[in-house]
Write an enzyme that holds these catalytic residues in place. Sequence first.
Site, PDB file in Angstrom:
ATOM      1  N   PHE A   1       0.437  -1.153  -0.021  1.00 23.26           N
ATOM      2  CA  PHE A   1      -0.064  -0.096  -0.310  1.00 23.26           C
ATOM      3  C   PHE A   1       0.848   1.340  -0.330  1.00 23.26           C
ATOM      4  O   PHE A   1       1.527   1.576   0.808  1.00 23.26           O
ATOM      5  CB  PHE A   1      -0.524   0.105   1.301  1.00 23.26           C
ATOM      6  CG  PHE A   1      -1.851   1.133   1.256  1.00 23.26           C
ATOM      7  CD1 PHE A   1      -3.367   1.037   0.607  1.00 23.26           C
ATOM      8  CD2 PHE A   1      -1.317   2.640   1.416  1.00 23.26           C
ATOM      9  CE1 PHE A   1      -3.777   1.840   0.354  1.00 23.26           C
ATOM     10  CE2 PHE A   1      -2.398   3.694   1.527  1.00 23.26           C
ATOM     11  CZ  PHE A   1      -3.821   3.419   0.875  1.00 23.26           C
TER      12      PHE A   1
ATOM     13  N   ASP B   1       9.569   2.729   1.453  1.00 23.78           N
ATOM     14  CA  ASP B   1       8.589   3.657   2.194  1.00 23.78           C
ATOM     15  C   ASP B   1       8.244   3.503   3.420  1.00 23.78           C
ATOM     16  O   ASP B   1       7.992   2.628   4.002  1.00 23.78           O
ATOM     17  CB  ASP B   1       7.059   3.282   1.299  1.00 23.78           C
ATOM     18  CG  ASP B   1       6.301   3.502   1.309  1.00 23.78           C
ATOM     19  OD1 ASP B   1       5.476   4.796   2.323  1.00 23.78           O
ATOM     20  OD2 ASP B   1       5.263   3.848   0.723  1.00 23.78           O
TER      21      ASP B   1
ATOM     22  N   LYS C   1       2.830  11.323   6.847  1.00 27.31           N
ATOM     23  CA  LYS C   1       2.323  11.277   7.756  1.00 27.31           C
ATOM     24  C   LYS C   1       2.590  12.094   8.814  1.00 27.31           C
ATOM     25  O   LYS C   1       2.516  13.102   9.894  1.00 27.31           O
ATOM     26  CB  LYS C   1       1.807   9.691   7.995  1.00 27.31           C
ATOM     27  CG  LYS C   1       1.109   9.087   6.587  1.00 27.31           C
ATOM     28  CD  LYS C   1       0.783   7.757   7.908  1.00 27.31           C
ATOM     29  CE  LYS C   1       0.259   7.001   6.068  1.00 27.31           C
ATOM     30  NZ  LYS C   1      -0.921   7.703   6.549  1.00 27.31           N
TER      31      LYS C   1
END
Length: 400
Positions: A141, A226, A255
Amino acid sequence: MTATEDLIASAEAHSAHNYHPLPVVVASAQGAWMTDVEGRRYLDMLAGYSALNFGHGNPRLIEAATEQLGRVTLTSRAFHHDRFAEFCARLARLCGKEMVLPMNTGAEAVETAVKTARKWGYRVKGVPGGRARIVVAANNFHGRTTTIVSFSTDPEARADYGPYTPGFDIVPFGDLGALRDAVTEDTVAVLIEPVQGEAGVLVPPPGYLPGVRELTRERGVLFVADEIQSGLGRTGRTFACEHEDVVPDVYLLGKALGGGVVPVSAVVADADVLGVFRPGEHGSTFGGNPLACAVGLEVVAMLETGEFQQRATELGEHLHAELGLLAGSGKVVEVRGRGLWAGVDIDPSHGTGREISEKLMERGVLVKDTHGSTIRIAPPLVISKEDLDWGLDQLRAVLG
């Protein structure tokens, strides 16, 4: 009709149904706790998918944002501003790299990494034009743009968005043999999450990340990690790659970099990678804006102390020990994760992940389900041990 019901009905009537949130309407939050419009408090055990590592309304971050709000919030990259250079320098140093390319969201950072890897492949590695390929892992994801969903294996994320962007090869996560077979002369990068969050907090087998690092060096390929969800303290280290002493060529951050205040993301690498860009070849109106840099600088300063990484380590050990007891009781099938982050597979006889999440909500705890009977637990790193234990008590009560 209650205030909650009225607001949910309005949202359902006037917003696209691309999310299926739990039926709670948050009005305020502080630390690890949120309060709804009816005045009921909930323990946040999701932390905005790790965007809220430092908790809701962290005083240091709010102060940094407030001070910057009174000065200047946006200039665009058409001009320099006085927070940009320090933010880039401090973030690069935290990562042990030379350069930073700031963006806004995690998906933008991934898109930027794809463009970076391809441009590097053509200009540095010498891959013939139009042939660059990137190897990714199944069950990944990395975001929801059309390019990113082109290499997703999740039908829900991918269906009905074609035609899809070519240039990606998908291999099983954790399988070094498959990765080695997939890398060709046209491969420019291997893009993976050191821990797959959305897939259920999947930790790769020992030796996998070092193997990826060795293979990418051997074959002249960029290793792009990531760390948008796994990075910045969540696993007990600044970066999840550190658990196996691995340093990738490129870090993707987001984030928690925005402290739960503003969206901030970044691609961080050395000059031989990010130096491929020339003026006008990539950009973002809001990327690296003064407000984002002010908040991001405070996040970096907080991480430099090691305090939050230590909290994630200590509370994470406690979390996994307690969840391990549930697994031993047969109510939980499996527990995975690192630091203050866990994927918990509930025995399906107790309900789906959504049903468990709803039952926990009724008891004042907010989590998020994924893939059947799996729930994710990732509270803010500022949560107290007492509050964490209370949240786990509610899980025990729900499971009977």
